[in-house]
Design a protein around this motif. Structure first.
Motif, PDB file in Angstrom:
ATOM      1  N   ARG A  91       0.803  -1.222   0.000  1.00  0.00           N
ATOM      2  CA  ARG A  91       0.000   0.000   0.000  1.00  0.00           C
ATOM      3  C   ARG A  91       0.839   1.276   0.000  1.00  0.00           C
ATOM      4  O   ARG A  91       0.614   2.163  -0.811  1.00  0.00           O
ATOM      5  N   ASP A  92       1.771   1.404   0.926  1.00  0.00           N
ATOM      6  CA  ASP A  92       2.489   2.672   1.067  1.00  0.00           C
ATOM      7  C   ASP A  92       3.858   2.421   1.700  1.00  0.00           C
ATOM      8  O   ASP A  92       3.944   1.898   2.804  1.00  0.00           O
ATOM      9  N   TRP A  93       4.904   2.774   0.979  1.00  0.00           N
ATOM     10  CA  TRP A  93       6.260   2.638   1.502  1.00  0.00           C
ATOM     11  C   TRP A  93       7.175   3.639   0.803  1.00  0.00           C
ATOM     12  O   TRP A  93       6.821   4.200  -0.232  1.00  0.00           O
ATOM     13  N   ARG A  94       8.346   3.845   1.379  1.00  0.00           N
ATOM     14  CA  ARG A  94       9.373   4.659   0.731  1.00  0.00           C
ATOM     15  C   ARG A  94      10.740   4.072   1.048  1.00  0.00           C
ATOM     16  O   ARG A  94      10.974   3.529   2.138  1.00  0.00           O
ATOM     17  N   LEU A  95      11.657   4.184   0.079  1.00  0.00           N
ATOM     18  CA  LEU A  95      13.012   3.666   0.226  1.00  0.00           C
ATOM     19  C   LEU A  95      13.987   4.622  -0.437  1.00  0.00           C
ATOM     20  O   LEU A  95      13.635   5.326  -1.384  1.00  0.00           O
ATOM     21  N   ARG A 123      -0.961   4.555  -1.994  1.00  0.00           N
ATOM     22  CA  ARG A 123      -2.272   3.987  -2.339  1.00  0.00           C
ATOM     23  C   ARG A 123      -2.172   2.732  -3.205  1.00  0.00           C
ATOM     24  O   ARG A 123      -3.090   2.398  -3.950  1.00  0.00           O
ATOM     25  N   GLY A 124      -1.064   2.047  -3.134  1.00  0.00           N
ATOM     26  CA  GLY A 124      -0.923   0.765  -3.803  1.00  0.00           C
ATOM     27  C   GLY A 124      -0.613   0.811  -5.278  1.00  0.00           C
ATOM     28  O   GLY A 124      -0.229  -0.209  -5.867  1.00  0.00           O
ATOM     29  N   THR A 125      -0.737   1.965  -5.922  1.00  0.00           N
ATOM     30  CA  THR A 125      -0.511   2.042  -7.370  1.00  0.00           C
ATOM     31  C   THR A 125       0.339   3.224  -7.807  1.00  0.00           C
ATOM     32  O   THR A 125       0.897   3.218  -8.900  1.00  0.00           O
ATOM     33  N   ASP A 126       0.438   4.258  -6.978  1.00  0.00           N
ATOM     34  CA  ASP A 126       1.120   5.491  -7.364  1.00  0.00           C
ATOM     35  C   ASP A 126       2.607   5.402  -7.003  1.00  0.00           C
ATOM     36  O   ASP A 126       3.016   5.778  -5.909  1.00  0.00           O
ATOM     37  N   LEU A 127       3.402   4.889  -7.941  1.00  0.00           N
ATOM     38  CA  LEU A 127       4.841   4.733  -7.734  1.00  0.00           C
ATOM     39  C   LEU A 127       5.556   5.931  -8.337  1.00  0.00           C
ATOM     40  O   LEU A 127       5.326   6.275  -9.498  1.00  0.00           O
ATOM     41  N   GLY A 184      10.672   3.540   5.027  1.00  0.00           N
ATOM     42  CA  GLY A 184       9.430   4.078   5.557  1.00  0.00           C
ATOM     43  C   GLY A 184       8.250   3.198   5.207  1.00  0.00           C
ATOM     44  O   GLY A 184       8.218   2.588   4.134  1.00  0.00           O
ATOM     45  N   THR A 185       7.274   3.106   6.103  1.00  0.00           N
ATOM     46  CA  THR A 185       6.058   2.332   5.849  1.00  0.00           C
ATOM     47  C   THR A 185       4.940   2.869   6.729  1.00  0.00           C
ATOM     48  O   THR A 185       5.198   3.480   7.772  1.00  0.00           O
ATOM     49  N   VAL A 186       3.687   2.648   6.294  1.00  0.00           N
ATOM     50  CA  VAL A 186       2.545   2.949   7.160  1.00  0.00           C
ATOM     51  C   VAL A 186       1.689   1.709   7.343  1.00  0.00           C
ATOM     52  O   VAL A 186       0.581   1.791   7.877  1.00  0.00           O
ATOM     53  N   GLU A 187       2.176   0.561   6.922  1.00  0.00           N
ATOM     54  CA  GLU A 187       1.397  -0.675   7.036  1.00  0.00           C
ATOM     55  C   GLU A 187       1.438  -1.218   8.460  1.00  0.00           C
ATOM     56  O   GLU A 187       2.477  -1.196   9.118  1.00  0.00           O
ATOM     57  N   VAL A 188       0.296  -1.725   8.921  1.00  0.00           N
ATOM     58  CA  VAL A 188       0.191  -2.231  10.291  1.00  0.00           C
ATOM     59  C   VAL A 188       0.126  -3.757  10.331  1.00  0.00           C
ATOM     60  O   VAL A 188       0.180  -4.347  11.416  1.00  0.00           O
ATOM     61  N   VAL A 189       0.012  -4.402   9.174  1.00  0.00           N
ATOM     62  CA  VAL A 189      -0.097  -5.859   9.134  1.00  0.00           C
ATOM     63  C   VAL A 189       1.141  -6.486   8.520  1.00  0.00           C
ATOM     64  O   VAL A 189       1.759  -7.383   9.112  1.00  0.00           O
TER      65      VAL A 189
END
Length: 212
Positions: A91-95, A123-127, A184-189
């Protein structure tokens, strides 16, 4: 071995000789829990991270992120070639990397204007690459495993789709200060995972590969 032509071949398969040269620079990268946003959960081996449901009570400092859910690596680089791979969320990450002088507090944009060289999925698609303005990247190339290659002397920071062995984006600039791996991430699972240096993806060649 500089590879300035790579940015012309986004989403193209990387030749064996180049891919093997990149992977020769692989090393183990560990997350620096002392820099982690209080909302992040860092595993005991400093290799996995995800967002928690509550902020952790930690000592705040200028080296700790207090806005974006980010963390840097324990070691920064001022020379040489370095390569690391990361299993990212959906869904949402940064590297990328953060310059030593980059401010880590607040929610200011983490882009080239503020000392960060990164790519991000939203949002899972906006790279996109967080240049100024941002650079959209091919949406059919959203990776699940990302390779990051830093060549300090050549002034190159490149990103790859590990499973497809394809190039995503390259930053080119003259580096003059220490660079820290950034996550970076905002995923909780689903955890964001820094992969061990010795792990290699299977070759995409049909049948036995003579190049590995």
């Amino acid at each position: 071995m500089a590879i300035p032509w790579l940015h012309h071949y986004a989403a193209r398969y990387i030749p064996h000789c180049v891919w093997n040269w990149i992977c020769e620079a692989a090393e183990d990268v560990a997350l620096d829990s002392e820099s982690a946003n209080p909302g992040l959960l860092i595993s005991g081996d400093d290799k996995r991270m995800r967002c928690g449901l509550e902020r952790i009570d930690v000592t705040m400092s200028q080296g700790r992120f207090d806005g974006w859910w980010c963390v840097v690596g324990q070691e920064g680089y001022t020379s040489g070639r370095h390569y690391w791979e990361v299993e990212v969320g959906e869904r949402d990450w940064r590297l990328g990397v953060a310059k030593a002088s980059a401010v880590r507090q607040g929610f200011r944009p983490l882009n080239t204007d503020t000392g960060y060289l990164t790519i991000r999925l939203e949002r899972g698609t906006d790279l996109k690459a967080l240049t100024v303005p941002t650079t959209p990247l091919p949406q059919n190339q959203v990776p699940r495993k990302v390779g990051v290659h830093l060549d300090y002397e050549q002034g190159q920071l490149s990103f790859y789709n590990v499973e497809k062995r394809s190039h995503l984006f390259t930053y080119n600039e003259k580096f003059t200060e220490k660079l820290y791996p950034l996550f970076g991430t905002v995923e909780v699972v689903k955890d964001l995972v820094v992969r061990p240096a010795g792990v290699r993806e299977p070759c995409l060649c049909p049948g036995p590969c003579l190049w590995n």
